[in-house]
Scaffold this motif. Sequence first.
Motif, PDB file in Angstrom:
ATOM      1  N   GLN A  48       3.796-100.324 -42.967  1.00 46.90           N
ATOM      2  CA  GLN A  48       4.975-101.149 -43.220  1.00 46.90           C
ATOM      3  C   GLN A  48       6.063-100.276 -43.809  1.00 46.90           C
ATOM      4  N   THR A  98      10.735-107.848 -47.367  1.00 50.28           N
ATOM      5  CA  THR A  98       9.368-107.340 -47.491  1.00 50.28           C
ATOM      6  C   THR A  98       8.358-108.417 -47.856  1.00 50.28           C
ATOM      7  N   ALA A  99       8.808-109.520 -48.453  1.00 52.47           N
ATOM      8  CA  ALA A  99       7.852-110.545 -48.874  1.00 52.47           C
ATOM      9  C   ALA A  99       7.195-111.180 -47.664  1.00 52.47           C
ATOM     10  N   SER A 100       5.929-111.563 -47.827  1.00 53.30           N
ATOM     11  CA  SER A 100       5.182-112.080 -46.672  1.00 53.30           C
ATOM     12  C   SER A 100       5.727-113.406 -46.164  1.00 53.30           C
ATOM     13  N   TYR A 101       6.520-114.124 -46.998  1.00 55.69           N
ATOM     14  CA  TYR A 101       7.050-115.390 -46.500  1.00 55.69           C
ATOM     15  C   TYR A 101       8.246-115.205 -45.567  1.00 55.69           C
ATOM     16  N   GLU A 103       9.664-114.448 -42.177  1.00 52.33           N
ATOM     17  CA  GLU A 103       9.087-114.533 -40.845  1.00 52.33           C
ATOM     18  C   GLU A 103       9.115-113.181 -40.167  1.00 52.33           C
ATOM     19  N   GLN A 104       7.997-112.825 -39.583  1.00 51.45           N
ATOM     20  CA  GLN A 104       7.917-111.584 -38.831  1.00 51.45           C
ATOM     21  C   GLN A 104       8.121-111.894 -37.355  1.00 51.45           C
ATOM     22  N   PHE A 106       7.763-110.385 -33.587  1.00 46.30           N
ATOM     23  CA  PHE A 106       6.952-109.367 -32.929  1.00 46.30           C
ATOM     24  C   PHE A 106       7.546-108.966 -31.580  1.00 46.30           C
TER      25      PHE A 106
ATOM     26  N   ASN B  31       0.481-117.587 -49.523  1.00 40.78           N
ATOM     27  CA  ASN B  31       0.831-118.480 -48.429  1.00 40.78           C
ATOM     28  C   ASN B  31      -0.091-118.230 -47.250  1.00 40.78           C
ATOM     29  N   GLN B  33      -0.093-118.576 -42.904  1.00 41.18           N
ATOM     30  CA  GLN B  33       0.784-118.761 -41.756  1.00 41.18           C
ATOM     31  C   GLN B  33      -0.042-118.902 -40.486  1.00 41.18           C
ATOM     32  N   TYR B  35       0.136-118.360 -36.263  1.00 45.49           N
ATOM     33  CA  TYR B  35       0.842-117.695 -35.177  1.00 45.49           C
ATOM     34  C   TYR B  35       0.205-118.089 -33.851  1.00 45.49           C
ATOM     35  N   LEU B  43       3.383-112.668 -29.603  1.00 48.70           N
ATOM     36  CA  LEU B  43       2.949-113.269 -30.870  1.00 48.70           C
ATOM     37  C   LEU B  43       4.144-113.918 -31.544  1.00 48.70           C
ATOM     38  N   HIS B  45       5.547-116.679 -34.609  1.00 52.18           N
ATOM     39  CA  HIS B  45       5.313-117.411 -35.851  1.00 52.18           C
ATOM     40  C   HIS B  45       5.518-118.908 -35.603  1.00 52.18           C
ATOM     41  N   LEU B  48       4.603-121.797 -41.794  1.00 56.92           N
ATOM     42  CA  LEU B  48       4.118-121.207 -43.038  1.00 56.92           C
ATOM     43  C   LEU B  48       3.893-122.333 -44.041  1.00 56.92           C
ATOM     44  N   ASP B  92      -1.597-114.127 -46.941  1.00 55.33           N
ATOM     45  CA  ASP B  92      -1.103-113.148 -47.889  1.00 55.33           C
ATOM     46  C   ASP B  92      -1.920-113.321 -49.160  1.00 55.33           C
ATOM     47  N   GLY B  96       1.304-109.067 -50.564  1.00 55.40           N
ATOM     48  CA  GLY B  96       2.571-108.925 -49.867  1.00 55.40           C
ATOM     49  C   GLY B  96       2.423-108.631 -48.396  1.00 55.40           C
ATOM     50  N   LYS B  97       1.204-108.420 -47.928  1.00 53.31           N
ATOM     51  CA  LYS B  97       1.020-108.156 -46.509  1.00 53.31           C
ATOM     52  C   LYS B  97       0.110-109.217 -45.902  1.00 53.31           C
ATOM     53  N   LEU B  98       0.260-109.423 -44.604  1.00 59.10           N
ATOM     54  CA  LEU B  98      -0.502-110.445 -43.906  1.00 59.10           C
ATOM     55  C   LEU B  98      -1.797-109.873 -43.350  1.00 59.10           C
TER      56      LEU B  98
END
Lengths: 115, 110
Positions: A48, A98-101, A103-104, A106, B31, B33, B35, B43, B45, B48, B92, B96-98
Amino acid sequence: EAGVAQSPRYKIIEKRQSVAFWCNPISGHATLYWYQQILGQGPKLLIQFQNNGVVDDSQLPKDRFSAERLKGVDSTLKIQPAKLEDSAVYLCASSAGTASYNEQFFGPGTRLTVL
Amino acid sequence: SQQGEEDPQALSIQEGENATMNCSYKTSINNLQWYRQNSGRGLVHLILIRSNEREKHSGRLRVTLDTSKKSSSLLITASRAADTASYFCATDANTGKLIFGQGTTLQVKP
């Protein structure tokens, strides 16, 4: 809005060769992720970035994998030398924070086959 | 390490039926999530839910979270053929990472 771009979409190499993947994130997204997804499994985070700095690379096999994000925009992921078990889809994602909440988003992924 | 485990691994239903898939995890989370992944759109989202929430809705999707049981469920109502995909939960665990589970493969037959 343009999504996350990745290239190439497919790559076939022989073991011990090297390979590189490229990712262009969504414009303005500071955070960029590389995931490895082996067939039948969920994605696994490799590295990351926040801008051009590494936030987490704890699961990156550093003896053979490297990644960089020069200028905090595009990123490349390299494998050298490749092993059979590296066959997988490599996904790039980006998010606004950077926070996981956050939305990523892809990209379509690069499917790597190592023979 | 696998944090989330989806159940069932595969599910096949008729169009119009509801689909329920479950996710269990091991450690406390910030949290969770969900997908969706298919060949057409990659992929994506879906939704959440934060650790202090119990239920959340988005269109035909309903997600519940039970932190005491460390589990979540995703309900898709009135399924369509276009819902055919793999569904992953991602958690998470305060890092901080999924971390993604292995996914549930859903097939919706027309």
